[in-house]
Design an enzyme around this catalytic site. Structure first.
Site, PDB file in Angstrom:
ATOM      1  N   SER A   1      -9.414   1.930   2.955  1.00  0.00           N
ATOM      2  CA  SER A   1      -8.531   2.619   2.035  1.00  0.00           C
ATOM      3  C   SER A   1      -7.515   1.722   1.343  1.00  0.00           C
ATOM      4  CB  SER A   1      -7.789   3.733   2.790  1.00  0.00           C
ATOM      5  OG  SER A   1      -6.980   3.194   3.823  1.00  0.00           O
TER       6      SER A   1
ATOM      7  N   LYS B   1       0.832  -1.203   0.000  1.00  0.00           N
ATOM      8  CA  LYS B   1       0.000   0.000   0.000  1.00  0.00           C
ATOM      9  C   LYS B   1       0.869   1.255   0.000  1.00  0.00           C
ATOM     10  CE  LYS B   1      -3.857   2.025   2.664  1.00  0.00           C
ATOM     11  NZ  LYS B   1      -4.622   1.918   3.925  1.00  0.00           N
TER      12      LYS B   1
ATOM     13  N   SER C   1      -9.790  -0.221   7.268  1.00  0.00           N
ATOM     14  CA  SER C   1      -9.230  -0.157   5.916  1.00  0.00           C
ATOM     15  C   SER C   1      -8.594  -1.432   5.408  1.00  0.00           C
ATOM     16  CB  SER C   1      -8.208   0.993   5.836  1.00  0.00           C
ATOM     17  OG  SER C   1      -8.863   2.232   5.921  1.00  0.00           O
TER      18      SER C   1
END
Length: 466
Positions: free
Chosen positions: A157, A83, A181
């Site tokens: 996210s 990420k 997330s």
């Protein structure tokens, strides 16, 4: 999605079995991963950057190590996506936007551990700027799409990571969870996503991720894959603000029967004014019946949730403001992010410390449910995945309202610190995955892993393309 003998793509465990045995080289595995990215990512937008040449060099080094008689690591030759908020040496840590322009001088500690275990870092994945919203959309990188239905969001996210794994571009990827997330995109994309106990995984070189709220961890297609990666990356270092208690090997936990557990279930949302979709209510009820059939003591409960808002909101703003203050080009941040920054100006250090004290009280209240049960079963999210474009043209207030159904069951456990997992339970009539959430006692990821693995055996997780 592609079809053929190599689809669905191999899992982490399957990949390691072949690379360690020498039946496939790390370079061949990587080239398959890069080919899937080249074929699929233009339509899905999972990757913000693909580090192809460096990954090839890394895969070749893995092959040389094995050929030279070296001992392969537990992730030997496994392609991994990271990420955007997690530093990878030589790549810009964008946090999903354009605020930084200088490549990171070193790997984050979790990335260093992945490489030391033999993993090959393929690239970095899309996220909303600073991970503020549960929709993976940004001005800088555009809209990321759910591989089960590209008109729908993959959540966020860690949406880019979820898409990369669900679509078989990589066997596993690292995400982060500051308010759901990891669990939200796992639920939307049919993956297993465990938010670990606060402090279980180091945030180094940063001392924290959104103060007491955030942690890093893998999104995976199987429980065992997640456990293998967690046993590689978990553990704190000097300077971490939070530290978890002891826990046994996650791989061993995933491989054993859970025994007879007391499982309480509830579909009551933590967030006031949110109503769960009937699909998610049925998923909890069906899972409760399945767990009873598997021999557990299953009962409805009222969790008597405390309100996490006074603890969560100040840390959310403090986290966004700390990350925004640290970027090189504040003026390049999205207008919505800069508005969020201004809205959080009331969160002084004193307010933040008050919120951290409140976090301890919320944790104590939330954990009272575990006086009577071993595991809590709830929906993972309240609503079905929204159509893409959820953030188009809206400011932080409307974005926060749009986010409430996604975090309605998840964010409390970031405040409380408990481990919580999104566990797939099939596909709904809309063709999208459905998931439930399992929440465990403090430091009790092993019970969640063993129970989730039992559910996976009884009701196999959906796999795209199968």
């Amino acid at each position: 999605m592609p079809a053929g003998s190599d689809w669905p793509a191999p899992t982490v465990v399957e990949t390691v079995q072949t690379t360690r045995a020498g039946t496939r080289t790390a370079r061949a595995v990587l080239e398959d991963s890069l080919a899937r990215i080249a074929e699929l990512d233009a339509g899905l937008n999972a990757f913000s950057v693909v580090l192809a040449e460096r990954a090839r060099a890394e895969a070749d080094e893995r092959d040389r190590h094995l050929a030279g008689g070296g001992t392969p690591g537990p992730l030997h030759g496994v392609p991994v996506a990271i990420k955007e908020e997690i530093a990878v040496e030589g790549a810009v840590t964008t946090f999903g936007g354009d605020g930084n322009s200088t490549p990171a001088p070193a790997d984050a500690e979790v990335v260093r551990r992945l490489r030391a275990a033999g993993a090959v870092i393929v690239g970095k994945t899309t996220m909303p700027e600073f991970g503020a919203w549960p929709f993976t959309e940004s001005v800088s990188h555009g809209v990321t799409r759910n591989p089960w239905d590209p008109t729908r969001t993959p959540g966020g996210s860690s949406g880019g990571t979820a898409v990369a794994v669900a679509a078989g571009m990589v066997p596993v990827g690292l995400g982060g969870d500051g308010g759901g997330s990891i669990r939200i995109p796992s639920a939307a994309c049919g993956l297993f996503g465990l938010k670990p106990q606060r402090g279980r995984v180091t945030t180094a070189p940063e001392p924290h991720l959104w103060w007491a709220l955030g942690t890093a961890g893998p999104l995976a297609r199987t429980v065992l894959d997640a456990a293998v990666v967690y046993d590689v990356v978990r553990g704190d270092v000097e300077g971490d603000l939070f530290r978890a208690g002891p826990a046994e090997s996650f791989v061993e936990a995933a491989g054993r029967e859970p025994g007879r557990l007391r499982i309480g279930w509830s579909t009551k949302p933590v967030s006031v004014g949110v109503r769960p979709d009937p699909i998610h209510v049925r998923a909890v009820e069906d899972t409760a019946r399945l767990l009873a059939d598997l021999g557990h003591d299953v009962r409805p409960v009222d969790p008597a949730y405390p309100d996490p808002t006074p603890a969560f909101v100040p840390q959310f703003f403090a986290g966004i403001r700390a990350e925004a203050d640290a970027v090189e080009h504040f003026d390049r941040l999205e207008r919505r992010t800069r508005a969020t920054y201004r809205l959080g100006s009331w969160v002084t250090p004193r307010v933040r410390e008050w919120a951290l004290e409140r976090t301890e009280r919320v944790s104590e209240q939330a954990n009272r449910v575990f006086q009577d049960v071993d595991v809590l079963l709830t929906p993972a999210v309240a609503h079905r995945p929204r159509r893409v474009g959820a953030l188009d043209g809206i400011g932080p207030a409307r974005a926060a309202l749009a986010s409430l159904p996604s975090i309605a069951y998840a964010a409390l456990w970031n405040v409380a610190g408990n481990p919580a997992a999104s566990v797939p339970c099939g596909l709904a009539g809309d063709g999208l995955p459905v998931a439930v959430q399992l929440v465990g006692r403090t430091d009790d990821e092993p019970t969640l892993l063993s129970l989730s693995a039992q559910l996976e055996r009884a009701r196999p997780f959906p796999v795209l393309g199968r």
